[in-house]
Design a protein around this motif. Structure first.
Motif, PDB file in Angstrom:
ATOM      1  N   MET A   1       0.829  -1.205   0.000  1.00 55.68           N
ATOM      2  CA  MET A   1       0.000   0.000   0.000  1.00 55.68           C
ATOM      3  C   MET A   1       0.866   1.258   0.000  1.00 55.68           C
ATOM      4  SD  MET A   1      -2.945  -1.202   2.728  1.00 55.68           S
ATOM      5  CE  MET A   1      -3.666   0.436   2.841  1.00 55.68           C
ATOM      6  N   ALA A   2       1.922   1.256   0.803  1.00 56.82           N
ATOM      7  CA  ALA A   2       2.821   2.411   0.856  1.00 56.82           C
ATOM      8  C   ALA A   2       3.537   2.593  -0.479  1.00 56.82           C
ATOM      9  CB  ALA A   2       3.839   2.232   1.985  1.00 56.82           C
ATOM     10  N   THR A   3       3.898   1.473  -1.117  1.00 57.31           N
ATOM     11  CA  THR A   3       4.573   1.545  -2.418  1.00 57.31           C
ATOM     12  C   THR A   3       3.632   2.116  -3.482  1.00 57.31           C
ATOM     13  OG1 THR A   3       5.928  -0.378  -1.829  1.00 57.31           O
ATOM     14  CG2 THR A   3       5.801   0.205  -4.162  1.00 57.31           C
ATOM     15  N   ALA A   4       2.376   1.679  -3.461  1.00 58.42           N
ATOM     16  CA  ALA A   4       1.405   2.132  -4.456  1.00 58.42           C
ATOM     17  C   ALA A   4       1.095   3.618  -4.319  1.00 58.42           C
ATOM     18  CB  ALA A   4       0.115   1.326  -4.328  1.00 58.42           C
ATOM     19  N   GLN A   5       1.330   4.171  -3.154  1.00 60.24           N
ATOM     20  CA  GLN A   5       1.089   5.600  -2.951  1.00 60.24           C
ATOM     21  C   GLN A   5       2.197   6.459  -3.553  1.00 60.24           C
ATOM     22  OE1 GLN A   5       0.713   5.796   1.320  1.00 60.24           O
ATOM     23  NE2 GLN A   5      -1.506   5.572   1.257  1.00 60.24           N
ATOM     24  N   ALA A   6       3.351   5.847  -3.797  1.00 65.00           N
ATOM     25  CA  ALA A   6       4.508   6.633  -4.224  1.00 65.00           C
ATOM     26  C   ALA A   6       5.031   6.292  -5.611  1.00 65.00           C
ATOM     27  CB  ALA A   6       5.639   6.470  -3.213  1.00 65.00           C
ATOM     28  N   ALA A   7       4.624   5.168  -6.180  1.00 68.28           N
ATOM     29  CA  ALA A   7       5.222   4.744  -7.445  1.00 68.28           C
ATOM     30  C   ALA A   7       4.199   4.099  -8.364  1.00 68.28           C
ATOM     31  CB  ALA A   7       6.363   3.759  -7.180  1.00 68.28           C
TER      32      ALA A   7
ATOM     33  N   LEU B   1       4.445  -3.276 -12.525  1.00 66.46           N
ATOM     34  CA  LEU B   1       3.654  -2.107 -12.894  1.00 66.46           C
ATOM     35  C   LEU B   1       2.482  -1.947 -11.932  1.00 66.46           C
ATOM     36  CD1 LEU B   1       3.589  -2.553 -16.777  1.00 66.46           C
ATOM     37  CD2 LEU B   1       5.297  -1.411 -15.341  1.00 66.46           C
ATOM     38  N   ILE B   2       2.336  -0.742 -11.415  1.00 66.88           N
ATOM     39  CA  ILE B   2       1.296  -0.438 -10.433  1.00 66.88           C
ATOM     40  C   ILE B   2       0.252   0.453 -11.094  1.00 66.88           C
ATOM     41  CG2 ILE B   2       0.834   0.602  -8.175  1.00 66.88           C
ATOM     42  CD1 ILE B   2       3.811   0.119  -7.513  1.00 66.88           C
ATOM     43  N   PRO B   3      -1.030   0.100 -11.020  1.00 68.17           N
ATOM     44  CA  PRO B   3      -2.069   0.922 -11.651  1.00 68.17           C
ATOM     45  C   PRO B   3      -2.093   2.343 -11.080  1.00 68.17           C
ATOM     46  CG  PRO B   3      -2.932  -1.219 -11.010  1.00 68.17           C
ATOM     47  CD  PRO B   3      -1.578  -1.104 -10.390  1.00 68.17           C
TER      48      PRO B   3
ATOM     49  N   ASN C   1      -0.567   8.135  -6.684  1.00 68.65           N
ATOM     50  CA  ASN C   1       0.623   8.072  -7.532  1.00 68.65           C
ATOM     51  C   ASN C   1       0.414   8.721  -8.905  1.00 68.65           C
ATOM     52  OD1 ASN C   1      -0.819   6.256  -9.117  1.00 68.65           O
ATOM     53  ND2 ASN C   1       0.349   4.468  -8.485  1.00 68.65           N
ATOM     54  N   GLU C   2      -0.757   9.292  -9.132  1.00 73.28           N
ATOM     55  CA  GLU C   2      -1.033   9.936 -10.415  1.00 73.28           C
ATOM     56  C   GLU C   2      -0.323  11.277 -10.509  1.00 73.28           C
ATOM     57  OE1 GLU C   2      -4.898  11.297 -13.123  1.00 73.28           O
ATOM     58  OE2 GLU C   2      -5.131  10.793 -10.996  1.00 73.28           O
TER      59      GLU C   2
END
Length: 237
Positions: free
Chosen positions: A159-165, A202-204, A209-210
């Motif tokens: 979750m933390a990764t998806a917020q940044a990348a 690849l993270i949506p 992260n947009e």
């Protein structure tokens, strides 16, 4: 129950927390059993756990070291929320002081060990976190009661990764979640719902992260310009 999913809180716990019984020492055993239930069911209730730690403050003779460490371990599973620090501040102030070899303190040692890995999670030192967790048998004892601890931590890291990348090297993420090969691919695809292309994960796109453009506009009225121009031509006195 997630961080604070009140719909999953038992009615008897909700009734205690809503009334004066939360300060009644006789409810200590009820809260202790509830902590054990959280460990076994992968649920979490910070408010109830803090209430128990407050009872321990007023009634030290009722303190159970194992329950305290279980509360802290559960708090780790919801990082980067401040729950671990909140719980830590309800413990005795000397709990983080170095213990003497001649007068060992089991609770202090356990809390200090958990504090170390808490700092690693907060500072995104995920690979070091797993290495430290595997370096000492005490950690295995501390997390033994918390069912699915590794899984819960991995989800929070994701979750933390998806917020940044939106893209990350596979080898890096493998180190962060402490998984390799087929287990890693199952976690990425089935749990995270991400995709793997070659050596990249690849993270949506999501709201965090947009990439967003920011346009700054200033509303300056014409009369403000006129006053500025007028002053530029005024002769000094």
């Amino acid at each position: 129950m997630s961080v604070q999913d009140l719909s999953m809180r038992p009615e008897y716990i909700a009734a205690i927390l809503a009334g004066l019984d939360r300060y009644n020492p006789e409810t200590t055993s009820v809260f202790q059993d509830y902590v054990q239930h959280q460990c076994e069911s992968k649920t979490y209730d910070c408010y109830a756990n803090l209430a128990l730690l407050k009872l321990y403050q007023f009634n030290p003779h009722l303190t159970k070291d194992e329950t305290i460490t279980n509360i802290l371990v559960k708090a780790l599973t919801v990082f980067p929320s401040p729950d671990f620090s909140l719980c830590l501040h309800l413990l005795p102030p000397n709990i983080l002081l170095p213990t003497s070899a001649t007068t060992p303190d089991g609770l202090a040692e356990a809390v200090q060990k958990l504090h170390v890995v808490s700092i690693m999670l907060e500072s995104a030192q995920y690979k070091e976190f797993w290495a430290t967790l595997d370096s000492d048998d005490l950690y295995a004892d501390l997390i033994a009661d918390c069912v699915g601890f590794d899984e819960l931590i991995r989800v929070r890291i994701a979750m933390a990764t998806a917020q940044a990348a939106r893209e990350i090297e596979r080898s890096v993420l493998e180190g962060w979640v402490n998984l390799e090969g087929e287990q890693f691919e199952l976690f990425v695809r089935n749990v995270c719902q991400w995709s793997i292309e070659g050596d990249k994960v690849l993270i949506p796109v999501n709201t965090d992260n947009e990439a967003k453009t920011t346009v700054t506009r200033e509303n300056v009225k014409f009369d403000q310009f006129s006053r500025l121009i007028k002053r530029a031509y005024e002769q000094p006195a």
